[in-house]
Scaffold this motif. Structure first.
Motif, PDB file in Angstrom:
ATOM      1  N   ARG A   1       0.812  -1.214   0.000  1.00  0.00           N
ATOM      2  CA  ARG A   1       0.000   0.000   0.000  1.00  0.00           C
ATOM      3  C   ARG A   1       0.849   1.270   0.000  1.00  0.00           C
ATOM      4  N   LEU A   2       1.990   1.246   0.631  1.00  0.00           N
ATOM      5  CA  LEU A   2       2.865   2.415   0.594  1.00  0.00           C
ATOM      6  C   LEU A   2       3.611   2.504  -0.731  1.00  0.00           C
ATOM      7  N   PHE A   3       4.038   1.365  -1.258  1.00  0.00           N
ATOM      8  CA  PHE A   3       4.881   1.354  -2.453  1.00  0.00           C
ATOM      9  C   PHE A   3       4.222   2.053  -3.640  1.00  0.00           C
ATOM     10  N   THR A   4       2.931   1.845  -3.851  1.00  0.00           N
ATOM     11  CA  THR A   4       2.323   2.394  -5.065  1.00  0.00           C
ATOM     12  C   THR A   4       2.313   3.920  -5.061  1.00  0.00           C
ATOM     13  N   THR A   5       2.300   4.524  -3.877  1.00  0.00           N
ATOM     14  CA  THR A   5       2.435   5.981  -3.808  1.00  0.00           C
ATOM     15  C   THR A   5       3.887   6.402  -4.017  1.00  0.00           C
ATOM     16  N   LEU A   6       4.818   5.709  -3.390  1.00  0.00           N
ATOM     17  CA  LEU A   6       6.231   6.066  -3.546  1.00  0.00           C
ATOM     18  C   LEU A   6       6.681   5.926  -4.998  1.00  0.00           C
ATOM     19  N   ALA A   7       6.176   4.922  -5.697  1.00  0.00           N
ATOM     20  CA  ALA A   7       6.573   4.717  -7.090  1.00  0.00           C
ATOM     21  C   ALA A   7       6.161   5.883  -7.979  1.00  0.00           C
ATOM     22  N   ARG A   8       5.133   6.607  -7.575  1.00  0.00           N
ATOM     23  CA  ARG A   8       4.635   7.728  -8.369  1.00  0.00           C
ATOM     24  C   ARG A   8       5.151   9.069  -7.862  1.00  0.00           C
ATOM     25  N   PHE A   9       5.928   9.067  -6.810  1.00  0.00           N
ATOM     26  CA  PHE A   9       6.224  10.324  -6.130  1.00  0.00           C
ATOM     27  C   PHE A   9       7.049  11.277  -6.997  1.00  0.00           C
ATOM     28  N   ASP A  10       8.224  10.862  -7.422  1.00  0.00           N
ATOM     29  CA  ASP A  10       9.059  11.772  -8.210  1.00  0.00           C
ATOM     30  C   ASP A  10       8.493  11.990  -9.605  1.00  0.00           C
ATOM     31  N   ALA A  11       7.875  10.957 -10.173  1.00  0.00           N
ATOM     32  CA  ALA A  11       7.366  11.056 -11.541  1.00  0.00           C
ATOM     33  C   ALA A  11       6.152  11.976 -11.637  1.00  0.00           C
ATOM     34  N   VAL A  12       5.355  12.059 -10.579  1.00  0.00           N
ATOM     35  CA  VAL A  12       4.093  12.804 -10.653  1.00  0.00           C
ATOM     36  C   VAL A  12       3.858  13.713  -9.452  1.00  0.00           C
ATOM     37  N   TYR A  13       3.866  13.155  -8.251  1.00  0.00           N
ATOM     38  CA  TYR A  13       3.366  13.903  -7.105  1.00  0.00           C
ATOM     39  C   TYR A  13       4.257  15.079  -6.724  1.00  0.00           C
ATOM     40  N   HIS A  14       5.565  14.943  -6.894  1.00  0.00           N
ATOM     41  CA  HIS A  14       6.477  16.024  -6.517  1.00  0.00           C
ATOM     42  C   HIS A  14       6.150  17.307  -7.266  1.00  0.00           C
ATOM     43  N   GLY A  15       5.945  17.218  -8.574  1.00  0.00           N
ATOM     44  CA  GLY A  15       5.664  18.402  -9.367  1.00  0.00           C
ATOM     45  C   GLY A  15       4.179  18.650  -9.583  1.00  0.00           C
ATOM     46  N   HIS A  16       3.495  17.662 -10.115  1.00  0.00           N
ATOM     47  CA  HIS A  16       2.091  17.809 -10.504  1.00  0.00           C
ATOM     48  C   HIS A  16       1.200  18.121  -9.309  1.00  0.00           C
ATOM     49  N   PHE A  17       1.479  17.485  -8.163  1.00  0.00           N
ATOM     50  CA  PHE A  17       0.665  17.689  -6.969  1.00  0.00           C
ATOM     51  C   PHE A  17       1.337  18.622  -5.959  1.00  0.00           C
ATOM     52  N   LYS A  18       2.472  19.217  -6.323  1.00  0.00           N
ATOM     53  CA  LYS A  18       3.144  20.212  -5.474  1.00  0.00           C
ATOM     54  C   LYS A  18       3.593  19.641  -4.123  1.00  0.00           C
ATOM     55  N   CYS A  19       3.962  18.355  -4.125  1.00  0.00           N
ATOM     56  CA  CYS A  19       4.464  17.713  -2.892  1.00  0.00           C
ATOM     57  C   CYS A  19       5.985  17.826  -2.881  1.00  0.00           C
ATOM     58  N   ASN A  20       6.492  19.050  -2.911  1.00  0.00           N
ATOM     59  CA  ASN A  20       7.854  19.277  -3.381  1.00  0.00           C
ATOM     60  C   ASN A  20       8.862  19.737  -2.332  1.00  0.00           C
ATOM     61  N   ARG A  21       8.674  19.341  -1.084  1.00  0.00           N
ATOM     62  CA  ARG A  21       9.729  19.663  -0.115  1.00  0.00           C
ATOM     63  C   ARG A  21      11.021  18.942  -0.485  1.00  0.00           C
ATOM     64  N   ASN A  22      10.873  17.668  -0.801  1.00  0.00           N
ATOM     65  CA  ASN A  22      12.001  16.853  -1.261  1.00  0.00           C
ATOM     66  C   ASN A  22      11.515  15.903  -2.343  1.00  0.00           C
ATOM     67  N   LYS A  23      12.420  15.482  -3.199  1.00  0.00           N
ATOM     68  CA  LYS A  23      12.151  14.335  -4.058  1.00  0.00           C
ATOM     69  C   LYS A  23      12.362  13.063  -3.237  1.00  0.00           C
ATOM     70  N   LEU A  24      11.740  11.999  -3.670  1.00  0.00           N
ATOM     71  CA  LEU A  24      11.934  10.725  -2.986  1.00  0.00           C
ATOM     72  C   LEU A  24      13.414  10.348  -2.971  1.00  0.00           C
ATOM     73  N   ASN A  25      14.106  10.616  -4.071  1.00  0.00           N
ATOM     74  CA  ASN A  25      15.519  10.210  -4.140  1.00  0.00           C
ATOM     75  C   ASN A  25      16.436  11.088  -3.295  1.00  0.00           C
ATOM     76  N   GLU A  26      15.846  12.020  -2.535  1.00  0.00           N
ATOM     77  CA  GLU A  26      16.596  12.830  -1.580  1.00  0.00           C
ATOM     78  C   GLU A  26      16.318  12.420  -0.128  1.00  0.00           C
ATOM     79  N   ILE A  27      15.535  11.356   0.036  1.00  0.00           N
ATOM     80  CA  ILE A  27      15.138  10.907   1.381  1.00  0.00           C
ATOM     81  C   ILE A  27      15.741   9.520   1.573  1.00  0.00           C
ATOM     82  N   PRO A  28      16.840   9.377   2.283  1.00  0.00           N
ATOM     83  CA  PRO A  28      17.672   8.166   2.208  1.00  0.00           C
ATOM     84  C   PRO A  28      16.956   6.851   2.490  1.00  0.00           C
ATOM     85  N   ALA A  29      16.300   6.716   3.630  1.00  0.00           N
ATOM     86  CA  ALA A  29      15.695   5.429   3.963  1.00  0.00           C
ATOM     87  C   ALA A  29      14.507   5.117   3.052  1.00  0.00           C
TER      88      ALA A  29
END
Length: 330
Positions: A219-247
């Protein structure tokens, strides 16, 4: 509460498919009787594709894959010859809803399970569908299918999944469709509070519940898989990209590289869906060429935390012919 906050319509067809029906809204588990309709672009449908594959249910529950875009009327089978699902013989998923509920008043959503013989929708309750695939279809699961709902973790899992759903799965939408600055600011803060909690949790454990994959990870993975491709920019969830959050980034890559997860992800369809369908957010329907997604295949190093992804089970076999993702890392 902030004004103009996004509120998801959570009313679904709550019929279930169970091993031993005891009520009128329960249908019997039968191999070949039903067809799962699950667009790769949709995160809620993506869950069912992952669970079906992990449990090895391909031979007993066929799958129909609508295209990545839809209009206000329905998801459609644009990827199939003639734009018609080859099993159900319909162009629009709406036809299956209308066959059972003429004048169906709500949105035509995926995932949906359709009875093949009648062409009628059975359920579109995405939360219950994966629960039942794991618990009610056990007779037909593959040998070595993982236990996605370990009984000793069930209570904590429910709490974790509830927070993941409200704050992350739905939290990104709360940001993207906020109707005011106040609503967006509140949604953004809620989302990143939850992502910071997950980062801390996943720093010391390989998976959300410990040493093995569970439904919570699906359930968490399907959101993370879309995070940098869509949610970071399109949905303005842009504090960090997923690839900037180590764990979280290591965890997401660990799952992506695990059979059953990344081989269900079609980044091109994901981007096409969000950027073309959401014309209120992206009026010209332009699909971005980026970001660079090659990092999904880089070493994640999560093995250092120990654990066995499938617990006492085994990985699923190769993807079935005809179900391969045609656009890996596109």
């Amino acid at each position: 509460m902030p004004g103009k906050e996004f509120v998801r319509d959570s009313t679904y067809i709550t019929d279930r498919i169970v091993a031993a029906p005891t009520a009128p809204d329960q249908w019997p588990v039968e191999p070949g009787r039903y067809r799962l309709i699950a667009a790769r672009a949709c995160p809620w449908a993506n869950r069912t594709l992952i669970v079906r594959r992990l449990l090895g249910l391909e031979d007993v529950l066929s799958v129909g894959l609508p295209g990545p875009t839809h209009d206000a009327d329905s998801w459609t089978f644009d990827l199939d010859p003639g734009g018609v699902d080859p099993v159900l013989g319909i162009h629009k998923l709406k036809d299956a809803y209308e066959r059972r509920f003429p004048g169906y008043p709500r949105g035509i959503t995926v995932p949906a399970i359709v009875e093949i013989a009648t062409g009628e929708v059975v359920t579109n309750d995405f939360d219950q569908i994966t629960r039942d695939l794991a618990s009610e279809w056990t007779e037909f699961q593959r040998p070595g299918a993982p236990d996605l709902w370990p009984s000793e973790l069930r209570d904590e899992m429910e709490e974790v999944m509830r927070r993941v759903y409200t704050e992350v799965n739905n939290g990104v939408y709360r940001c993207g469709f906020a109707g005011s600055q106040e609503a967006y600011d509140a949604a953004y803060d809620r989302l990143w509070t939850a992502l910071d909690w997950l980062e801390e949790r996943l720093t010391t454990r390989r998976f959300l519940m410990g040493d093995a994959i569970t439904e919570a990870d699906v359930r968490l993975f399907t959101t993370l898989a879309r995070f940098d491709a869509v949610y970071h920019g399109h949905f303005k969830c842009n504090r960090n990209k997923l690839n900037e959050i180590p764990a979280l980034w290591g965890y997401a890559r660990d799952l992506f590289q695990t059979p059953g997860f990344g081989d269900t992800i079609d980044f091109l369809q994901i981007k096409q869906h969000y950027y073309i369908v959401h014309r209120d957010l992206n009026p010209h329907g332009i699909v971005p060429k980026g970001p660079d997604l090659s990092g999904w295949l880089t070493p994640h190093g999560r093995e250092s935390l120990g654990g066995r992804p499938f617990g006492d089970g085994t990985p699923p076999g190769p993807v079935r012919p005809g179900e391969e993702v045609p656009n890996p890392l596109a």
